[in-house]
Design a protein around this motif. Structure first.
Motif, short mmCIF file in Angstrom:
data_model
loop_
_atom_site.label_atom_id
_atom_site.label_comp_id
_atom_site.label_asym_id
_atom_site.label_seq_id
_atom_site.Cartn_x
_atom_site.Cartn_y
_atom_site.Cartn_z
N ALA A 173 30.91 41.04 59.66
CA ALA A 173 30.01 41.59 58.63
C ALA A 173 30.60 41.25 57.10
O ALA A 173 29.86 40.91 56.22
N ALA A 174 31.76 40.78 57.29
CA ALA A 174 32.58 40.40 56.00
C ALA A 174 32.64 39.11 55.80
O ALA A 174 32.65 38.61 54.43
N LEU A 175 32.67 38.27 56.79
CA LEU A 175 32.84 36.73 56.56
C LEU A 175 32.07 35.84 55.68
O LEU A 175 32.56 35.28 54.68
N PRO A 176 30.78 36.08 55.58
CA PRO A 176 29.82 35.45 54.56
C PRO A 176 30.47 35.77 53.11
O PRO A 176 30.40 34.96 52.34
N TYR A 177 30.37 36.95 52.77
CA TYR A 177 30.71 37.51 51.49
C TYR A 177 32.35 37.10 51.27
O TYR A 177 32.65 36.71 50.11
N ILE B 76 29.64 44.17 52.12
CA ILE B 76 30.45 44.08 53.38
C ILE B 76 29.89 45.43 54.20
O ILE B 76 29.54 45.34 55.13
N ALA B 77 30.22 46.47 53.37
CA ALA B 77 29.84 47.82 53.91
C ALA B 77 28.57 48.08 54.40
O ALA B 77 28.34 48.37 55.53
N ARG B 78 27.50 47.46 53.42
CA ARG B 78 25.98 47.50 53.79
C ARG B 78 25.98 46.67 55.00
O ARG B 78 25.20 46.86 55.99
N ALA B 79 26.28 45.43 55.24
CA ALA B 79 26.13 44.59 56.28
C ALA B 79 26.94 45.29 57.52
O ALA B 79 26.50 44.69 58.74
N ALA B 80 27.88 46.19 57.52
CA ALA B 80 28.46 46.47 58.64
C ALA B 80 27.63 48.10 58.98
O ALA B 80 28.20 48.64 59.73
N ALA C 75 40.29 40.30 72.73
CA ALA C 75 40.57 40.67 71.43
C ALA C 75 39.37 40.64 70.74
O ALA C 75 39.23 41.33 69.67
N SER C 76 38.74 39.51 70.81
CA SER C 76 37.43 39.24 69.80
C SER C 76 36.23 40.31 69.92
O SER C 76 35.34 40.49 69.31
N LEU C 77 36.45 41.48 71.02
CA LEU C 77 35.71 42.25 71.08
C LEU C 77 35.96 43.64 70.77
O LEU C 77 35.11 44.82 70.58
N ALA C 78 37.13 43.65 69.95
CA ALA C 78 37.38 44.83 69.06
C ALA C 78 36.61 45.20 67.82
O ALA C 78 36.57 44.19 66.92
N PRO C 79 35.86 46.14 67.74
CA PRO C 79 34.96 46.46 66.78
C PRO C 79 35.51 46.45 65.33
O PRO C 79 34.85 46.00 64.46
N ARG C 80 36.81 47.10 65.33
CA ARG C 80 37.56 46.97 63.97
C ARG C 80 38.20 45.70 63.62
O ARG C 80 38.40 45.58 62.28
N GLY C 81 38.32 44.97 64.48
CA GLY C 81 38.48 43.39 64.20
C GLY C 81 37.44 42.75 63.90
O GLY C 81 37.01 42.52 62.78
N HIS C 82 36.91 42.04 64.88
CA HIS C 82 35.88 40.97 64.87
C HIS C 82 34.63 41.61 64.40
O HIS C 82 33.89 40.77 63.78
N GLY C 83 34.52 42.86 64.86
CA GLY C 83 33.06 43.64 64.27
C GLY C 83 33.03 43.46 62.81
O GLY C 83 32.07 43.00 62.10
N LEU C 84 34.12 43.99 62.24
CA LEU C 84 34.09 44.27 60.83
C LEU C 84 34.19 42.68 59.93
O LEU C 84 33.39 42.50 59.12
N ARG C 85 34.88 41.76 60.78
CA ARG C 85 35.01 40.37 60.26
C ARG C 85 33.52 39.63 60.27
O ARG C 85 33.41 39.06 59.08
#
Lengths: 266, 266
Positions: free
Chosen positions: B96-100, B255-259, B84-94
């Motif tokens: 990019a978002a986590l530091p912010y 986050i959008a930029r990091a993604a 599940a951790s390979l889901a781009p819409r899950g952990h992928g976006l996450r």
């Protein structure tokens, strides 16, 4: 992939079990991929015929385990995340650990890892990293060796004897070199005696510092078995400061308590 | 559970597809459970015969999707988290978002949420909470309504017209009350105009404050579609401060930029 039975003269399994095995072979084919896979790439990586791949992948899309993009490529779906987040050893332990991991990360501005043991590997359950932290390549959901990482050694030190033997002694030993074996034994003994382990390793990521230092502590249940382990990974500064060892040990005790365990002094 | 076909006179599906559907029905049976389920409970919750439940569950254990405890109870396994951790819409976006999200959480000491849209629901991908934050019951992997949560409204405001219609107008509209419908329309319009939405709702958790306030912003791709949304949830203090709205908007752009997106000004 044992348990796959084919009736004579047929390319299709008679019982349902094989379908599940093949479905998870398809899902695991994404592990070495960079997100999306075409049908052809998915078939090649999983070693399944293209027709079976399409049939099973279509069904995986229907249950939400895969998503199909407009391009026709497949990616792992969010439905899997919904279910996987119910794993007690994953998100359950993570929920207990996260606030303490955030405190550690905030104070150090480096990487804080949470891992659990799965057979003779560690699986990374969570990684918190500051934007300006030293680059590392640990991936949530990825596997790490027990004998060459901080969280791995902390888990190994409190693993059942059979696991320690498999890693250090047995015919399947992953530690093959005698000197490396002695080193692992020393680190495991130190981890058991002190409740914390520290080691410096070559940084696998190009462009960062040559070496990184990890300080790790096991999260123990009331019987002294490791529920998981946390670590702090930072650019190498030689022997980690005593304060970091204490911070990791106290955080691991707090996490054990938050996870409902009565921590053992170690 | 469409697609399940049984041959005449048999309780067992002829094709493999049905097995996958049933396997995911078993896995989803854990959603309303508190971690572990006995074989009997698993069969009852999934609506499958006990014999099928045992056969499929045993195979799910073999592939790592379930684990069986010494007590005989089943729990969701770590193998599922690995995939599940390979889901781009899950952990992928996450990723990019986590530091912010951590920055926001550190500054506010409240809850920071990240969600993505799945049909007419929001799925919570990440939640960061300070130890002393107001209790809420949002669970990572859980579903939230699009029309009654901050992240939901931010996602709804940038969803395709068909999704907005399904939620607000259509025969399947989840907003049934006319006054509530007007309120949702106002919030969606404000979210589209301002790139941020704020609302105060009754706290679903007993023992905490009566109301909670959420401020949410969409994470937009270059076409203006929402990749996800972030929100800050805190005890109600009436209209949220302008600073919070700005903080959420700037974090969502970062986050959008990091993604990998070129953010649109909104």
């Amino acid at each position: 992939m044992s348990g796959t039975r084919f009736p004579p003269g047929s390319g299709r399994p008679l019982t349902g079990e094989a379908v599940l095995t093949r479905a998870f072979r398809l899902l695991r084919a994404f592990e070495a991929a960079d997100g999306a896979l075409s049908l052809t790439a998915l078939a090649r990586r999983s070693g399944l015929p293209k027709s079976s791949t399409l049939r099973i992948a279509t069904q995986l899309v229907a249950v939400g385990a895969l998503e199909r993009r407009d391009s026709g490529d497949f990616v792992i779906g969010l439905g899997l995340l919904e279910v996987a987040s119910l794993a007690p050893r994953g998100h359950g332990l993570r929920a207990a650990a996260l606030p303490y991991m955030q405190d550690l990360q905030q104070v150090t501005r480096q990487h804080v890892l949470l891992a659990v043991r799965e057979d003779t590997d560690a699986i990374l359950v969570e990684r918190l990293s500051a934007l300006d932290a030293t680059p590392v390549k640990y991936r949530v959901g990825g596997r790490l060796p027990l004998d060459a990482t901080g969280v791995g050694l902390a888990l190994l030190a409190h693993a059942p004897e059979s696991v320690r033997a498999a890693v250090m002694d047995g015919p399947a030993a992953t530690v093959q070199d005698a000197a490396a074996g002695r080193r692992v034994r020393q680190l495991v003994a130190a981890a058991r005696a002190e409740g914390v382990v520290a080691l410096t390793i070559a940084n696998p990521v190009a462009g960062g510092p040559a070496e990184i230092t990890t300080v790790a502590a096991p999260i123990l249940d009331a019987r002294g078995h490791a529920l998981g382990a946390i670590s702090l990974v930072s650019p190498s500064t030689g022997e980690p400061r005593t304060g970091l060892r204490l911070a990791l040990r106290t955080a691991s005790l707090a996490i054990a308590r938050a996870a409902g365990q009565r921590p053992r002094p170690n």
